[in-house]
Scaffold this motif. Structure first.
Motif, PDB file in Angstrom:
ATOM      1  N   LEU A  30      74.128   3.224  27.665  1.00 51.57           N
ATOM      2  CA  LEU A  30      72.694   3.157  27.287  1.00 51.57           C
ATOM      3  C   LEU A  30      72.296   3.593  25.913  1.00 51.57           C
ATOM      4  O   LEU A  30      71.527   3.407  25.206  1.00 51.57           O
ATOM      5  CB  LEU A  30      71.948   3.734  28.308  1.00 51.57           C
ATOM      6  N   SER A  31      72.983   4.724  25.755  1.00 51.85           N
ATOM      7  CA  SER A  31      72.821   5.542  24.410  1.00 51.85           C
ATOM      8  C   SER A  31      73.186   4.786  23.190  1.00 51.85           C
ATOM      9  O   SER A  31      72.338   4.614  22.263  1.00 51.85           O
ATOM     10  CB  SER A  31      73.711   6.766  24.543  1.00 51.85           C
ATOM     11  N   SER A  32      74.097   3.967  23.372  1.00 48.06           N
ATOM     12  CA  SER A  32      74.954   3.261  22.030  1.00 48.06           C
ATOM     13  C   SER A  32      73.912   2.238  21.772  1.00 48.06           C
ATOM     14  O   SER A  32      73.337   1.618  20.935  1.00 48.06           O
ATOM     15  CB  SER A  32      76.219   2.856  22.121  1.00 48.06           C
ATOM     16  N   TRP A  33      73.520   1.311  22.883  1.00 47.11           N
ATOM     17  CA  TRP A  33      72.664   0.160  23.075  1.00 47.11           C
ATOM     18  C   TRP A  33      71.220   0.399  22.627  1.00 47.11           C
ATOM     19  O   TRP A  33      70.358  -0.121  21.627  1.00 47.11           O
ATOM     20  CB  TRP A  33      72.740  -0.568  24.048  1.00 47.11           C
ATOM     21  N   ALA A  34      70.864   1.365  23.071  1.00 45.36           N
ATOM     22  CA  ALA A  34      69.421   1.973  22.710  1.00 45.36           C
ATOM     23  C   ALA A  34      69.291   2.381  21.158  1.00 45.36           C
ATOM     24  O   ALA A  34      68.358   2.296  20.799  1.00 45.36           O
ATOM     25  CB  ALA A  34      68.986   3.090  23.848  1.00 45.36           C
ATOM     26  N   GLY A  35      70.398   2.998  20.867  1.00 49.54           N
ATOM     27  CA  GLY A  35      70.366   3.497  19.429  1.00 49.54           C
ATOM     28  C   GLY A  35      70.423   2.309  18.426  1.00 49.54           C
ATOM     29  O   GLY A  35      69.790   2.301  17.397  1.00 49.54           O
ATOM     30  N   LEU A  36      71.195   1.241  18.795  1.00 49.18           N
ATOM     31  CA  LEU A  36      71.230   0.136  18.037  1.00 49.18           C
ATOM     32  C   LEU A  36      70.047  -0.690  18.013  1.00 49.18           C
ATOM     33  O   LEU A  36      69.539  -1.134  16.971  1.00 49.18           O
ATOM     34  CB  LEU A  36      72.441  -0.727  18.617  1.00 49.18           C
ATOM     35  N   VAL A  37      69.323  -0.676  19.036  1.00 47.50           N
ATOM     36  CA  VAL A  37      68.065  -1.479  19.227  1.00 47.50           C
ATOM     37  C   VAL A  37      67.010  -0.670  18.627  1.00 47.50           C
ATOM     38  O   VAL A  37      66.173  -1.194  17.723  1.00 47.50           O
ATOM     39  CB  VAL A  37      67.715  -1.810  20.556  1.00 47.50           C
ATOM     40  N   GLY A  38      66.895   0.523  18.688  1.00 51.80           N
ATOM     41  CA  GLY A  38      66.115   1.361  17.911  1.00 51.80           C
ATOM     42  C   GLY A  38      66.230   1.383  16.208  1.00 51.80           C
ATOM     43  O   GLY A  38      65.359   1.555  15.649  1.00 51.80           O
ATOM     44  N   MET A  39      67.525   1.446  16.065  1.00 49.23           N
ATOM     45  CA  MET A  39      67.717   1.328  14.579  1.00 49.23           C
ATOM     46  C   MET A  39      67.029  -0.007  13.738  1.00 49.23           C
ATOM     47  O   MET A  39      66.430  -0.158  12.755  1.00 49.23           O
ATOM     48  CB  MET A  39      69.322   1.489  14.188  1.00 49.23           C
ATOM     49  N   VAL A  40      67.333  -0.948  14.561  1.00 47.27           N
ATOM     50  CA  VAL A  40      66.979  -2.480  14.153  1.00 47.27           C
ATOM     51  C   VAL A  40      65.436  -2.386  14.331  1.00 47.27           C
ATOM     52  O   VAL A  40      64.858  -3.008  13.198  1.00 47.27           O
ATOM     53  CB  VAL A  40      67.562  -3.307  15.042  1.00 47.27           C
ATOM     54  N   THR A  41      64.694  -2.280  15.236  1.00 49.25           N
ATOM     55  CA  THR A  41      63.322  -2.147  15.366  1.00 49.25           C
ATOM     56  C   THR A  41      62.563  -0.975  14.227  1.00 49.25           C
ATOM     57  O   THR A  41      61.805  -1.379  13.477  1.00 49.25           O
ATOM     58  CB  THR A  41      62.812  -1.759  16.804  1.00 49.25           C
ATOM     59  N   GLY A  42      63.218   0.101  13.936  1.00 50.71           N
ATOM     60  CA  GLY A  42      62.794   0.917  13.208  1.00 50.71           C
ATOM     61  C   GLY A  42      63.021   0.393  11.593  1.00 50.71           C
ATOM     62  O   GLY A  42      61.998   0.755  11.072  1.00 50.71           O
ATOM     63  N   LEU A  43      64.171  -0.390  11.320  1.00 47.67           N
ATOM     64  CA  LEU A  43      64.054  -0.736  10.114  1.00 47.67           C
ATOM     65  C   LEU A  43      63.226  -1.837   9.951  1.00 47.67           C
ATOM     66  O   LEU A  43      62.626  -2.009   8.516  1.00 47.67           O
ATOM     67  CB  LEU A  43      65.577  -1.174   9.743  1.00 47.67           C
ATOM     68  N   TRP A  44      62.947  -2.836  10.833  1.00 50.08           N
ATOM     69  CA  TRP A  44      62.183  -3.854  10.587  1.00 50.08           C
ATOM     70  C   TRP A  44      60.454  -3.172  10.463  1.00 50.08           C
ATOM     71  O   TRP A  44      59.778  -3.663   9.578  1.00 50.08           O
ATOM     72  CB  TRP A  44      62.092  -4.779  11.892  1.00 50.08           C
ATOM     73  N   GLY A  45      60.430  -2.279  11.199  1.00 52.30           N
ATOM     74  CA  GLY A  45      59.083  -1.465  11.193  1.00 52.30           C
ATOM     75  C   GLY A  45      59.070  -0.713   9.833  1.00 52.30           C
ATOM     76  O   GLY A  45      57.732  -0.844   9.212  1.00 52.30           O
ATOM     77  N   GLN A  46      59.844  -0.246   8.965  1.00 56.07           N
ATOM     78  CA  GLN A  46      59.597   0.389   7.962  1.00 56.07           C
ATOM     79  C   GLN A  46      59.242  -0.822   6.725  1.00 56.07           C
ATOM     80  O   GLN A  46      58.621  -0.582   5.771  1.00 56.07           O
ATOM     81  CB  GLN A  46      61.263   0.878   7.322  1.00 56.07           C
ATOM     82  N   LEU A  47      60.010  -1.879   7.002  1.00 59.53           N
ATOM     83  CA  LEU A  47      59.891  -3.037   6.234  1.00 59.53           C
ATOM     84  C   LEU A  47      58.382  -3.409   6.262  1.00 59.53           C
ATOM     85  O   LEU A  47      57.919  -3.700   5.075  1.00 59.53           O
ATOM     86  CB  LEU A  47      60.720  -4.353   6.440  1.00 59.53           C
ATOM     87  N   ILE A  48      57.957  -3.525   7.288  1.00 61.08           N
ATOM     88  CA  ILE A  48      56.567  -4.058   7.208  1.00 61.08           C
ATOM     89  C   ILE A  48      55.147  -2.847   7.455  1.00 61.08           C
ATOM     90  O   ILE A  48      54.105  -3.441   7.520  1.00 61.08           O
ATOM     91  CB  ILE A  48      56.201  -5.227   8.483  1.00 61.08           C
ATOM     92  N   LEU A  97      56.457   8.021  12.158  1.00 63.21           N
ATOM     93  CA  LEU A  97      56.846   8.059  13.342  1.00 63.21           C
ATOM     94  C   LEU A  97      58.260   7.183  13.246  1.00 63.21           C
ATOM     95  O   LEU A  97      59.064   7.282  14.020  1.00 63.21           O
ATOM     96  CB  LEU A  97      55.843   7.069  14.482  1.00 63.21           C
ATOM     97  N   LEU A  98      58.324   6.091  12.460  1.00 67.08           N
ATOM     98  CA  LEU A  98      59.324   5.356  12.356  1.00 67.08           C
ATOM     99  C   LEU A  98      60.635   6.065  11.902  1.00 67.08           C
ATOM    100  O   LEU A  98      61.629   5.858  12.433  1.00 67.08           O
ATOM    101  CB  LEU A  98      59.042   4.179  11.288  1.00 67.08           C
ATOM    102  N   ILE A  99      60.438   7.120  11.053  1.00 67.31           N
ATOM    103  CA  ILE A  99      61.564   7.923  10.661  1.00 67.31           C
ATOM    104  C   ILE A  99      62.048   8.817  11.464  1.00 67.31           C
ATOM    105  O   ILE A  99      63.057   8.855  11.594  1.00 67.31           O
ATOM    106  CB  ILE A  99      61.285   8.750   9.205  1.00 67.31           C
ATOM    107  N   ILE A 100      61.161   9.343  12.245  1.00 67.25           N
ATOM    108  CA  ILE A 100      61.601  10.305  13.567  1.00 67.25           C
ATOM    109  C   ILE A 100      62.443   9.343  14.462  1.00 67.25           C
ATOM    110  O   ILE A 100      63.376   9.776  14.970  1.00 67.25           O
ATOM    111  CB  ILE A 100      60.380  10.867  13.951  1.00 67.25           C
ATOM    112  N   GLY A 101      61.738   8.127  15.058  1.00 72.15           N
ATOM    113  CA  GLY A 101      62.355   7.371  15.732  1.00 72.15           C
ATOM    114  C   GLY A 101      63.861   6.738  15.268  1.00 72.15           C
ATOM    115  O   GLY A 101      64.768   6.826  16.241  1.00 72.15           O
ATOM    116  N   LEU A 102      63.927   6.355  14.078  1.00 69.70           N
ATOM    117  CA  LEU A 102      65.150   6.089  13.289  1.00 69.70           C
ATOM    118  C   LEU A 102      66.245   7.134  13.328  1.00 69.70           C
ATOM    119  O   LEU A 102      67.344   6.763  13.708  1.00 69.70           O
ATOM    120  CB  LEU A 102      64.947   5.457  11.916  1.00 69.70           C
ATOM    121  N   GLY A 103      65.841   8.271  12.958  1.00 69.54           N
ATOM    122  CA  GLY A 103      66.845   9.433  13.243  1.00 69.54           C
ATOM    123  C   GLY A 103      67.454   9.812  14.683  1.00 69.54           C
ATOM    124  O   GLY A 103      68.466   9.870  14.682  1.00 69.54           O
ATOM    125  N   ALA A 104      66.435   9.602  15.573  1.00 66.19           N
ATOM    126  CA  ALA A 104      66.815   9.889  16.946  1.00 66.19           C
ATOM    127  C   ALA A 104      67.725   8.788  17.436  1.00 66.19           C
ATOM    128  O   ALA A 104      68.727   8.886  18.042  1.00 66.19           O
ATOM    129  CB  ALA A 104      65.569   9.992  17.807  1.00 66.19           C
TER     130      ALA A 104
END
Length: 105
Positions: A51-69, A78-85
């Motif tokens: 759960l930790s590794s898959w949630a982290g991977l999905v969180g990084m992808v959504t966070g990077l896409w969110g930073q882009l737009i 909020l995106l940077i905090i979520g990306l770090g976590a």
């Protein structure tokens, strides 16, 4: 200063500091933060590495896409905090067993 007197409505109105509505960007920011918290908390338990590794991977992808737009500073905050976590959760989940640990062998 008419826009300062106009009340803002909506669930994510505190993120719309430019006075415009950004529903997609706000949703990505809040989703990334929520997924990041899940990844970070579950990283403390070695048995929850999947759960930790898959949630982290999905969180990084959504966070990077969110930073882009992203459009406002509040969203980026909020995106940077979520990306770090998410990254911490992902890396600790990988150290505890990885994305497929125990499932393939």
């Amino acid at each position: 200063m008419a826009q300062a007197a106009r009340p803002q409505h909506g669930l994510f109105s505190f993120l719309d500091t430019d006075g415009k509505s950004h529903p997609v960007e706000n949703t990505l920011a809040v989703t990334t933060l929520a997924i990041g918290v899940i990844a970070f908390v579950t990283a403390a338990f070695t048995g929850l590495h999947l759960l930790s590794s898959w949630a982290g991977l999905v969180g990084m992808v959504t966070g990077l896409w969110g930073q882009l737009i992203s459009a406002t500073t509040g969203e980026r905050f909020l995106l940077i905090i979520g990306l770090g976590a998410s990254a911490v959760g992902f890396y600790l989940g990988m150290a505890h067993g990885g994305l497929f640990g125990g499932l393939l062998g």
